[in-house]
Design an enzyme around this catalytic site. Structure first.
Site, mmCIF file in Angstrom:
data_model
loop_
_atom_site.group_PDB
_atom_site.id
_atom_site.type_symbol
_atom_site.label_atom_id
_atom_site.label_comp_id
_atom_site.label_asym_id
_atom_site.label_seq_id
_atom_site.Cartn_x
_atom_site.Cartn_y
_atom_site.Cartn_z
ATOM 1 N N HIS A 160 21.817 -22.048 29.194
ATOM 2 C CA HIS A 160 23.213 -22.048 28.754
ATOM 3 C C HIS A 160 23.359 -21.605 27.299
ATOM 4 O O HIS A 160 24.478 -21.422 26.807
ATOM 5 C CB HIS A 160 23.853 -23.434 28.959
ATOM 6 C CG HIS A 160 23.350 -24.496 28.015
ATOM 7 N ND1 HIS A 160 22.369 -25.390 28.369
ATOM 8 C CD2 HIS A 160 23.700 -24.805 26.743
ATOM 9 C CE1 HIS A 160 22.136 -26.211 27.350
ATOM 10 N NE2 HIS A 160 22.937 -25.876 26.353
ATOM 11 N N ASP A 169 18.656 -24.229 34.312
ATOM 12 C CA ASP A 169 19.046 -24.140 32.903
ATOM 13 C C ASP A 169 17.839 -23.747 32.056
ATOM 14 O O ASP A 169 17.296 -24.543 31.297
ATOM 15 C CB ASP A 169 19.630 -25.471 32.418
ATOM 16 C CG ASP A 169 20.389 -25.321 31.099
ATOM 17 O OD1 ASP A 169 20.467 -24.180 30.585
ATOM 18 O OD2 ASP A 169 20.897 -26.336 30.580
ATOM 19 N N GLY A 203 23.128 -28.492 19.381
ATOM 20 C CA GLY A 203 22.120 -27.751 18.644
ATOM 21 C C GLY A 203 20.712 -28.066 19.110
ATOM 22 O O GLY A 203 19.777 -27.301 18.875
ATOM 23 N N SER A 214 19.923 -28.236 22.253
ATOM 24 C CA SER A 214 19.732 -27.563 23.536
ATOM 25 C C SER A 214 18.532 -26.628 23.508
ATOM 26 O O SER A 214 18.343 -25.867 22.557
ATOM 27 C CB SER A 214 20.974 -26.747 23.903
ATOM 28 O OG SER A 214 21.976 -27.564 24.432
ATOM 29 N N SER A 252 18.691 -29.879 28.234
ATOM 30 C CA SER A 252 19.851 -29.279 28.890
ATOM 31 C C SER A 252 21.147 -29.884 28.355
ATOM 32 O O SER A 252 21.948 -29.211 27.722
ATOM 33 C CB SER A 252 19.761 -29.476 30.403
ATOM 34 O OG SER A 252 20.938 -29.010 31.048
#
Length: 361
Positions: A206, A235, A315, A317, A332
């Site tokens: 993402h 993801d 941030g 992720s 995720s």
């Protein structure tokens, strides 16, 4: 141009508990499950060794196995079974058998019913071997008619599901290893990998689209381009390095040192883990569920995730989830933050590597 060294980081997972859930666990005894009272020799195992034994027993037992989890206090692997014959096999392997009511097939049917009748933004569900149920979680945005529907679906599943609430809101954490930047957005590098003999890194899907360029500083020169990205459903994303950017196989611990990463592995409920991300750095926690489905809203549903007690924030992720020198997952999303706590979901690294044809390195 000299590039700074990019390492993957470790984030200490928030909310670490004494009992880690590996393939599903803390030492609880639920109303629909009983522990065997027979005496048998149980092996003391590390969490990774317990995970390996659990996978072996799952193959040997087939439909008679109903999940497993690791008790960190006793360093014991507990294996749920639905027959005494299966329990004997577990004892012979040095694990602790636990006879339960619900089979994995029955819990799978419950998950299917949730997918068909309760696909609601702000919800998640994961199989929990400790309670021998599917644990359904609704975040604070689920209310009114949607909450009523969810409650009814769970009620209809009887002893196969349980509904819980989260005070936070499920969302992806894009906006964490080392920071990586693209088009004004920031995520975190997960793990450095090798594909076809060339250096790449993996992060959350993402975070960006195929073809997007990434740098190691806001507005800096590109260090690589995203060659594949999958989200929703999965993801994860793969970025190919360009130039001479260093790419050691390690995670940044944000204390002047790094953790070497030598391999990838699967999570087990109860496994103690750490997360590293560019916003909140390193946090500790434990695996609390497997094969989780999370509905982030706007049609963004991701399946097959690892559920943990780790905290994370925007941030983080794409950042690293690891256990010692083993890569476990990519950040995720989830709810909460590193002040109030919360739960965080991770994309399994082994699935990403298999899909991309890459390996840790």
């Amino acid at each position: 141009m000299k590039h700074r060294r990019i390492t993957t980081r470790r984030t200490a997972v928030a909310g670490g508990a004494a009992a880690a859930l590996v393939i599903a666990g803390i030492t609880f005894q639920s109303a629909n499950a009983t522990d065997s009272t027979e005496q048998f020799s149980v092996k003391a195992l590390t969490a990774p060794a317990a995970g390996t034994l659990a996978l072996s027993l799952k193959t040997d037992l087939g439909a008679a196995e109903a999940g497993a989890y690791y008790e960190t206090g006793t360093k014991t692997l507990v294996v749920n079974v639905v027959s005494e014959d299966a329990a004997q096999t577990v004892r012979a392997a040095g694990a602790k058998p636990r006879v339960v009511e619900n089979t994995l097939a029955e819990l799978g049917a419950a998950r299917k019913a949730l997918t068909e009748n309760a696909t609601i933004p702000g919800t998640s569900w994961a199989t929990d071997p400790v309670s021998n149920k599917v644990i359904v979680t609704a975040d604070r945005t689920v209310s009114g008619a949607k909450l009523t529907t969810l409650q009814q679906v769970v009620r209809n599943l009887g002893g196969k599901a349980e509904l819980k609430r989260s005070a936070g809101e499920f969302k992806t954490f894009a906006s964490g290893g080392d920071a990586i930047h693209s088009g004004g957005g920031r995520c975190s590098l997960g793990f450095n990998v090798v594909k076809g003999g060339e250096p790449h890194f993996i992060t959350a899907g993402h975070c960006g689209d195929t073809g997007s360029e990434w740098s190691d500083s806001a507005g800096g020169a590109a260090i690589g381009a995203m060659v594949e990205s999958q989200f929703p459903g999965n993801d994860f994303a793969l970025v190919k390095y360009s130039g001479d950017t260093p790419h050691p196989s390690e995670v940044n611990l944000y204390n002047g040192s790094a953790q070497a990463i030598t391999k990838a592995g699967d999570a087990t409920v109860g496994m103690p883990v750490q997360r590293s991300g560019s916003t909140t750095q390193v946090h500790d926690g434990e695996v609390t569920g497997l094969d989780a489905t999370v509905n982030y809203g706007n049609g963004d549903v991701v399946e097959g995730l690892i559920q943990t007690s780790v905290c994370a924030e925007p941030g983080d992720s794409g950042g690293s989830l690891f256990a010692g020198d083993t890569a476990i997952g990519l950040t995720s999303g989830g709810s909460g933050d590193c002040s109030s706590g919360g739960e965080t979901f991770f994309q399994p690294v082994t699935e990403a590597l298999s899909t991309f044809g890459a390996e840790i390195g």
